[in-house]
Design a protein around this motif. Structure first.
Motif, PDB file in Angstrom:
ATOM      1  N   GLU A  55      44.871  46.158  40.452  1.00 15.23           N
ATOM      2  CA  GLU A  55      43.682  46.854  39.901  1.00 15.23           C
ATOM      3  C   GLU A  55      42.924  46.314  40.468  1.00 15.23           C
ATOM      4  OE1 GLU A  55      43.858  46.149  36.124  1.00 15.23           O
ATOM      5  OE2 GLU A  55      45.694  46.118  35.515  1.00 15.23           O
ATOM      6  N   GLY A  56      43.259  44.949  41.247  1.00 18.04           N
ATOM      7  CA  GLY A  56      42.027  43.831  41.831  1.00 18.04           C
ATOM      8  C   GLY A  56      41.969  44.068  43.110  1.00 18.04           C
ATOM      9  N   TYR A  57      43.686  44.074  44.199  1.00 22.37           N
ATOM     10  CA  TYR A  57      43.674  43.659  45.179  1.00 22.37           C
ATOM     11  C   TYR A  57      43.691  45.565  46.813  1.00 22.37           C
ATOM     12  CZ  TYR A  57      43.715  38.758  44.664  1.00 22.37           C
ATOM     13  OH  TYR A  57      43.600  37.543  43.870  1.00 22.37           O
ATOM     14  N   LEU A  58      43.852  46.497  45.313  1.00 17.76           N
ATOM     15  CA  LEU A  58      43.997  47.699  46.453  1.00 17.76           C
ATOM     16  C   LEU A  58      43.069  48.296  45.890  1.00 17.76           C
ATOM     17  CD1 LEU A  58      48.151  48.525  45.954  1.00 17.76           C
ATOM     18  CD2 LEU A  58      47.335  47.703  47.730  1.00 17.76           C
ATOM     19  N   PRO A  59      42.780  48.349  44.947  1.00 19.56           N
ATOM     20  CA  PRO A  59      41.035  48.888  45.137  1.00 19.56           C
ATOM     21  C   PRO A  59      40.317  48.770  45.593  1.00 19.56           C
ATOM     22  CG  PRO A  59      42.194  48.320  43.261  1.00 19.56           C
ATOM     23  CD  PRO A  59      42.712  47.992  43.539  1.00 19.56           C
TER      24      PRO A  59
ATOM     25  N   VAL B 264      13.113  50.420  19.154  1.00 24.43           N
ATOM     26  CA  VAL B 264      14.289  50.196  20.360  1.00 24.43           C
ATOM     27  C   VAL B 264      15.197  50.710  21.518  1.00 24.43           C
ATOM     28  CG1 VAL B 264      16.029  48.937  20.134  1.00 24.43           C
ATOM     29  CG2 VAL B 264      14.289  47.816  18.578  1.00 24.43           C
ATOM     30  N   LYS B 265      15.269  52.298  20.554  1.00 26.37           N
ATOM     31  CA  LYS B 265      16.203  53.352  21.265  1.00 26.37           C
ATOM     32  C   LYS B 265      15.831  53.464  22.475  1.00 26.37           C
ATOM     33  CE  LYS B 265      17.424  57.897  20.967  1.00 26.37           C
ATOM     34  NZ  LYS B 265      17.580  59.452  20.004  1.00 26.37           N
ATOM     35  N   ASP B 266      13.921  53.888  22.270  1.00 30.03           N
ATOM     36  CA  ASP B 266      13.658  53.842  24.201  1.00 30.03           C
ATOM     37  C   ASP B 266      13.534  53.024  25.281  1.00 30.03           C
ATOM     38  OD1 ASP B 266      13.027  56.306  22.787  1.00 30.03           O
ATOM     39  OD2 ASP B 266      10.766  55.478  22.581  1.00 30.03           O
ATOM     40  N   ARG B 267      13.888  50.976  24.067  1.00 30.46           N
ATOM     41  CA  ARG B 267      13.641  50.520  25.155  1.00 30.46           C
ATOM     42  C   ARG B 267      15.021  50.597  25.590  1.00 30.46           C
ATOM     43  NH1 ARG B 267      12.219  45.055  22.420  1.00 30.46           N
ATOM     44  NH2 ARG B 267      12.614  44.584  24.132  1.00 30.46           N
ATOM     45  N   ILE B 268      16.033  50.605  25.068  1.00 28.09           N
ATOM     46  CA  ILE B 268      17.880  50.364  25.924  1.00 28.09           C
ATOM     47  C   ILE B 268      17.763  51.763  26.506  1.00 28.09           C
ATOM     48  CG2 ILE B 268      19.757  50.924  25.262  1.00 28.09           C
ATOM     49  CD1 ILE B 268      19.032  49.154  21.864  1.00 28.09           C
ATOM     50  N   GLU B 269      17.169  52.710  26.493  1.00 27.61           N
ATOM     51  CA  GLU B 269      17.248  53.855  27.059  1.00 27.61           C
ATOM     52  C   GLU B 269      16.960  53.427  28.761  1.00 27.61           C
ATOM     53  OE1 GLU B 269      15.851  57.650  25.437  1.00 27.61           O
ATOM     54  OE2 GLU B 269      17.821  57.388  23.950  1.00 27.61           O
ATOM     55  N   ALA B 270      15.820  53.017  28.651  1.00 25.70           N
ATOM     56  CA  ALA B 270      14.846  53.067  29.457  1.00 25.70           C
ATOM     57  C   ALA B 270      15.751  51.895  30.712  1.00 25.70           C
ATOM     58  CB  ALA B 270      12.958  52.365  28.821  1.00 25.70           C
ATOM     59  N   LEU B 271      16.016  51.123  29.629  1.00 29.44           N
ATOM     60  CA  LEU B 271      16.846  49.750  30.628  1.00 29.44           C
ATOM     61  C   LEU B 271      18.193  50.282  31.207  1.00 29.44           C
ATOM     62  CD1 LEU B 271      17.377  46.665  31.229  1.00 29.44           C
ATOM     63  CD2 LEU B 271      18.486  47.128  29.180  1.00 29.44           C
ATOM     64  N   LEU B 272      18.751  51.317  30.823  1.00 28.45           N
ATOM     65  CA  LEU B 272      20.363  52.072  30.987  1.00 28.45           C
ATOM     66  C   LEU B 272      20.176  53.096  31.970  1.00 28.45           C
ATOM     67  CD1 LEU B 272      22.497  50.913  27.911  1.00 28.45           C
ATOM     68  CD2 LEU B 272      21.688  49.720  29.936  1.00 28.45           C
ATOM     69  N   ALA B 273      18.941  52.981  32.043  1.00 31.38           N
ATOM     70  CA  ALA B 273      18.536  54.987  32.819  1.00 31.38           C
ATOM     71  C   ALA B 273      19.450  55.099  33.897  1.00 31.38           C
ATOM     72  CB  ALA B 273      16.861  55.255  32.856  1.00 31.38           C
ATOM     73  N   ASP B 274      19.258  54.123  34.784  1.00 31.68           N
ATOM     74  CA  ASP B 274      19.742  54.436  35.834  1.00 31.68           C
ATOM     75  C   ASP B 274      21.191  53.277  36.790  1.00 31.68           C
ATOM     76  OD1 ASP B 274      18.120  55.720  37.223  1.00 31.68           O
ATOM     77  OD2 ASP B 274      16.899  53.636  37.412  1.00 31.68           O
ATOM     78  N   TRP B 275      22.065  53.148  35.117  1.00 34.66           N
ATOM     79  CA  TRP B 275      23.283  52.887  35.882  1.00 34.66           C
ATOM     80  C   TRP B 275      24.187  53.039  36.616  1.00 34.66           C
ATOM     81  CZ3 TRP B 275      23.876  48.227  33.429  1.00 34.66           C
ATOM     82  CH2 TRP B 275      24.540  47.532  32.892  1.00 34.66           C
ATOM     83  N   GLN B 276      24.444  52.194  37.240  1.00 34.95           N
ATOM     84  CA  GLN B 276      25.618  52.269  38.282  1.00 34.95           C
ATOM     85  C   GLN B 276      27.172  52.110  37.636  1.00 34.95           C
ATOM     86  OE1 GLN B 276      24.710  53.056  41.211  1.00 34.95           O
ATOM     87  NE2 GLN B 276      23.217  53.811  40.556  1.00 34.95           N
ATOM     88  N   HIS B 277      28.378  52.729  37.607  1.00 36.72           N
ATOM     89  CA  HIS B 277      29.058  52.404  36.953  1.00 36.72           C
ATOM     90  C   HIS B 277      29.522  50.773  37.304  1.00 36.72           C
ATOM     91  CE1 HIS B 277      33.529  52.992  35.787  1.00 36.72           C
ATOM     92  NE2 HIS B 277      33.809  52.871  37.090  1.00 36.72           N
ATOM     93  N   VAL B 278      30.824  50.445  36.469  1.00 35.62           N
ATOM     94  CA  VAL B 278      30.981  49.023  37.155  1.00 35.62           C
ATOM     95  C   VAL B 278      32.641  49.448  36.449  1.00 35.62           C
ATOM     96  CG1 VAL B 278      30.938  46.465  36.480  1.00 35.62           C
ATOM     97  CG2 VAL B 278      28.944  48.063  35.771  1.00 35.62           C
ATOM     98  N   PRO B 279      33.446  49.004  38.010  1.00 31.15           N
ATOM     99  CA  PRO B 279      35.079  49.352  37.430  1.00 31.15           C
ATOM    100  C   PRO B 279      35.315  48.219  36.837  1.00 31.15           C
ATOM    101  CG  PRO B 279      33.781  49.764  39.643  1.00 31.15           C
ATOM    102  CD  PRO B 279      33.075  48.694  39.030  1.00 31.15           C
ATOM    103  N   SER B 280      36.114  48.477  35.419  1.00 29.37           N
ATOM    104  CA  SER B 280      36.863  47.242  34.620  1.00 29.37           C
ATOM    105  C   SER B 280      37.513  46.356  34.974  1.00 29.37           C
ATOM    106  CB  SER B 280      37.017  48.426  33.373  1.00 29.37           C
ATOM    107  OG  SER B 280      38.103  48.784  33.697  1.00 29.37           O
ATOM    108  N   ARG B 281      37.811  45.205  34.932  1.00 36.64           N
ATOM    109  CA  ARG B 281      39.157  44.259  34.447  1.00 36.64           C
ATOM    110  C   ARG B 281      38.962  43.649  35.996  1.00 36.64           C
ATOM    111  NH1 ARG B 281      43.449  44.347  31.334  1.00 36.64           N
ATOM    112  NH2 ARG B 281      45.200  43.848  32.801  1.00 36.64           N
ATOM    113  N   PHE B 282      40.008  43.739  36.592  1.00 39.36           N
ATOM    114  CA  PHE B 282      40.085  42.988  37.907  1.00 39.36           C
ATOM    115  C   PHE B 282      39.533  43.667  39.567  1.00 39.36           C
ATOM    116  CE2 PHE B 282      44.475  42.520  35.586  1.00 39.36           C
ATOM    117  CZ  PHE B 282      44.193  40.885  35.742  1.00 39.36           C
TER     118      PHE B 282
END
Length: 359
Positions: free
Chosen positions: A21-25, A277-295
């Protein structure tokens, strides 16, 4: 261009997961060039699987290998202190599985050693990484969530006789604890990562599921430094398995994905109190870049830290906070008293929480 760092993995159990999960990827950042394990058969199997030629059974042999940049300690907890100390003193960077060490005294000694050695130490808390938890943290850190009210952590896992057939498990001397140390330590770290430090707690531990020395059920009531209240419950006797973290703030309710071993990955429920609040969250996360999980992400960010491109994703101070909670849990349960944090050298369990009969 970034360097490819050479890694030696010590312990081929969870160490195999570090590789997969950590070194090969992150093969553009790391190369596993050596494996170390006391079990020659397992050592050979994992080394053959990944084409790793350098295979050793003596940990000390790794310390003199000048081409090794990182030593990744994946042994039973009782061996962590000596290995981490030796690797840092040898000038290596170090990754170490949880728990980092077995007492507050030991973690303080490691933190002092870090100041005089050239290598970086990164404890493992791989559950912190993934889209779900990082989106939640982004909302909290941006101030959108508002005042923290309360939260709950449920670690409902299942461990039975086959799990404890491994000789070092379920024993104080080698595992250093039970569900608090090897299991719920991850969701509890997530909680403090998002909600901040604990001010005081009252906890209980019990052994009700398995015929083992250490605990397999825990429960606690906590007050955070922010004033928010929280409750933690965990068991290794659940029929199904879930990890559930639910946080209530002034402007949002946040609930984790329930995947027991990867709660940070899938998107979390982030429920806004109103449309603003919904609008603020949507604006904050609008250009979200995928974050692979764990290791995968933890190791990638470790490489960035070594190369001076970012901060350590997990620090020894994070491990101290986790071990401080463990110490408080055991002390509170045995004395039936509330414990005020932080804990220093004057605390009765500073040198060890392991019962005297098992040291």
């Amino acid at each position: 261009m970034s360097r490819v760092l050479n890694v030696a993995v010590v312990g081929c159990g969870i160490g195999r997961s570090h590789i997969v999960e950590g070194y090969l990827p992150n093969s553009d950042k790391f190369k596993v060039v050596a494996l170390c394990d006391l079990n020659p058969e397992r050592l050979g199997q994992v080394a053959d699987e990944f084409g790793i030629e350098r295979r050793v059974v003596n940990f000390d042999d790794l310390l003199g290998m000048d081409d090794i940049d990182i030593i990744d300690v994946c042994t039973p907890p009782g061996a962590h202190l000596s290995m981490v100390t030796a690797a840092l003193e040898a000038g290596k960077h170090v990754v170490c599985e949880k728990p980092l060490v077995g007492s507050l005294k030991e973690v303080d000694a490691i933190m002092a050693l870090e100041k005089s050695t050239s290598g970086l130490l990164m404890p493992v808390f791989q559950y912190r990484f993934g889209d779900g938890i990082e989106q939640a943290k982004a909302v909290i850190d941006a101030g959108v969530a508002g005042k923290a009210y309360c939260g709950t952590v449920e670690t409902m896992w299942r461990r039975e006789a086959p799990y404890y057939a491994v000789p070092w498990r379920g024993k104080w001397k080698t595992e250093l604890g039970g569900v608090l140390m090897g299991h719920a330590i991850h969701p509890h770290d997530i909680f403090t990562y998002l909600m901040g430090d604990i001010a005081r707690m009252f906890g209980r531990v019990a052994t009700r599921v398995n015929p083992i020395e250490v605990e397999d059920v825990i429960s606690a009531s906590l007050e955070m430094k922010s004033g928010a209240l929280a409750s933690f419950t965990a068991t290794l006797g659940s029929v199904d398995e879930i990890t559930r973290i639910r946080l209530q703030f002034e402007n949002v309710t946040i609930e984790s994905d329930h995947a027991p071993y990867n709660p940070g990955n899938a998107p979390w429920k982030i429920l806004p109190r109103n449309d603003e609040v919904k609008d603020r969250i949507e604006a904050l996360l609008a250009d979200w870049q995928h974050v692979p999980s764990r290791f995968q992400t933890q190791m990638a960010r470790f490489h960035d830290a070594i190369e001076g491109k970012g901060k350590l994703p997990v620090t020894s101070a994070d491990s101290r906070r986790a071990l401080e909670l463990v110490t408080a849990f055991y002390h509170s349960s045995s004395t039936h008293q509330e414990v005020v944090l932080p804990l220093g050298p004057d605390h009765p369990l500073y040198e060890s929480w392991v019962p005297a009969a098992y040291r």
